[in-house]
Design an enzyme around this catalytic site. Structure first.
Site, PDB file in Angstrom:
ATOM      1  N   THR A 358      39.514  41.522  30.982  1.00  0.00           N
ATOM      2  CA  THR A 358      39.169  41.569  32.406  1.00  0.00           C
ATOM      3  C   THR A 358      40.400  41.255  33.254  1.00  0.00           C
ATOM      4  O   THR A 358      41.440  40.806  32.753  1.00  0.00           O
ATOM      5  CB  THR A 358      38.065  40.554  32.751  1.00  0.00           C
ATOM      6  N   CYS A 359      40.226  41.442  34.578  1.00  0.00           N
ATOM      7  CA  CYS A 359      41.371  41.245  35.459  1.00  0.00           C
ATOM      8  C   CYS A 359      41.590  39.769  35.794  1.00  0.00           C
ATOM      9  O   CYS A 359      42.545  39.428  36.495  1.00  0.00           O
ATOM     10  CB  CYS A 359      41.153  42.024  36.748  1.00  0.00           C
ATOM     11  N   ASP A 360      40.727  38.891  35.329  1.00  0.00           N
ATOM     12  CA  ASP A 360      40.773  37.486  35.717  1.00  0.00           C
ATOM     13  C   ASP A 360      41.779  36.714  34.852  1.00  0.00           C
ATOM     14  O   ASP A 360      41.745  36.819  33.617  1.00  0.00           O
ATOM     15  CB  ASP A 360      39.368  36.886  35.541  1.00  0.00           C
TER      16      ASP A 360
END
Ligand SMILES: Cc1ncc(COP(=O)(O)O)c(C=O)c1O
Length: 410
Positions: A358-360
């Site tokens: 994910t982008c987190d």
């Protein structure tokens, strides 16, 4: 014989199964029944070949669930409830049943419905101390008779939503921090010991069966924590002067992870039996609610390396997927490399950090995870001991998840 009975036949007699009033019936074709809704592969290579696409692949080793369930049922001196939250896969529920587990700790109405649909004769214990009113009402209608509470408000809710039922097992959840668990579960629920006598007294008139329960925290590393808790509970019951009919020692039984080697499970179960004898609880019916220890070793996940940057590997699974515990609590799950092309691995191991898809930035597993230095894009990494709190924890964040679970074995 099929165990899938119509819901209409559910009545209190069904709950008698676990109390030995009805015979336990195992289907002759046990594994076929348990694994009916899963793809099956004879081994891991076949599972990868036939079922792995772009997403991670979850693997289940069915015999390990049955073995662990049997172990608990045979060795624990009381009733064993499987904590469904650890792994709610219908196959896992049925495998636990095959291993002799007849009772299930459920935390939500969805878990109640799930177990009812998969195992209509199972005995359900709704052990979440804060439930919604509709959940209590529906659960009672579905045959649930055991409920936890940790304060007067929840007790009142249970009584109101069950129409003042007289057939309830009410379990007072006490707060109890073992100080020896990787996950403390005492911060949110549980009555303080000083409140216990009054709450027991308040519940007694309504309870067909009155119980106490606690949870020492997940992955509890010290068997003596259970012994100490039992001694204190015995003293508390004495002081309260209210008859208590059952004591539930919760889950928390550990498994081995790198850097966390607990004493054998037998030491925990022995400590519980011995202490119960020693503190005057010999005749007290006991219950336990293992989640992790029953299923952790029965599952693993295969994640793919999408990119390598030095000692950082970017994977298609991460902390928003089935590797939650590898993130914040930073558990170093056992990892092994499965080269994409089957090449021989002739290099030394080095420490790596891992990133999820994910982008987190929180999607980071600092490890260190020791893997062969020649790991490269396309290779698979097998995370073991993820049968508990693995696939069960995954979200759909950013569109990264995997619903593919394959049973591996003959
Ligand atoms: C009430 C209750 N019972 C049982 C369990 C299972 O615990 P474990 O997986 O540590 O055995 C939990 C875990 O959160 C829980 O909250």
């Amino acid at each position: 014989m099929s165990l899938l009975m119509p819901l209409a036949r559910l009545d209190r007699a069904e709950n008698a199964v676990h109390d030995g009033l009805l015979p336990l019936t195992l289907p002759e074709d046990g594994l076929d029944w348990a694994l009916a809704d899963l793809p099956r592969s004879p081994d891991e290579n076949a599972a990868v070949r036939d079922h792995m696409q772009d997403d991670p692949l979850h693997l289940l080793y069915p015999d390990r669930v049955v073995d662990r369930a049997r172990f608990f049922v045979e060795r624990f001196r009381g009733k064993v409830l499987y904590a469904v939250k650890a792994n709610p896969s219908p196959a896992v529920l049925r495998l636990a049943w095959l291993g002799g587990v007849r009772a299930f700790d459920v935390a939500s109405i969805r878990e109640v419905r799930l177990v009812r649909a998969v195992l209509p004769r199972a005995v359900l214990y709704f052990m979440h101390p804060v439930k919604s009113r509709p959940a209590i009402r529906e659960a009672y209608g579905l045959g649930v008779r055991a409920f936890a509470f940790d304060g007067p408000d929840e007790l009142a809710k249970i009584m109101e939503e069950t129409g003042g039922a007289r057939d309830l097992s009410l379990f007072l959840r006490m707060s109890r921090d073992s100080g020896a668990a990787a996950y403390d579960l005492s911060g949110k629920f549980g009555a303080a010991p000083a409140q216990v006598p009054a709450l027991l007294g308040a519940a007694r008139p309504f309870a067909a069966r009155l119980g106490l329960c606690f949870h020492l925290g997940s992955q509890c590393m010290d068997p003596l924590s259970y012994a100490r808790a039992l001694s204190e509970v015995a003293a508390l019951i004495d002081r309260a002067g209210v008859p208590v009919d059952a004591l539930d020692v919760g889950g928390g039984f550990p498994v081995t992870y790198p850097g966390m080697t607990p004493p054998p499970l037998e030491a925990y179960l022995d400590a519980i039996s011995r202490t119960a004898e020693a503190v005057g609880l010999r005749d007290m019916p006991l219950l336990c609610e293992p989640g992790r220890a029953l299923v952790a070793q029965a599952g693993s996940v295969l994640a793919r390396v999408e990119m390598r940057r030095g000692r950082a590997l970017y994977l298609n699974d991460g902390t928003y997927g089935s590797l939650f515990d590898a993130g914040q609590p930073a558990w170093p799950f056992p990892v092994t490399l499965k080269p994409s092309d089957g090449r021989a691995v002739l290099c030394d191991e080095e420490p790596f950090e891992l990133f999820g898809p994910t982008c987190d930035s929180l999607d980071h597993m600092k490890g260190p995870f020791y893997l062969p230095s020649c790991v490269r894009e396309g290779d698979l990494i097998r995370f073991a001991h993820l049968g508990a709190y693995g696939q069960a924890m995954q979200t759909r964040f950013n569109g990264f998840y995997s619903d593919t679970l394959v049973a591996v074995g003959p």
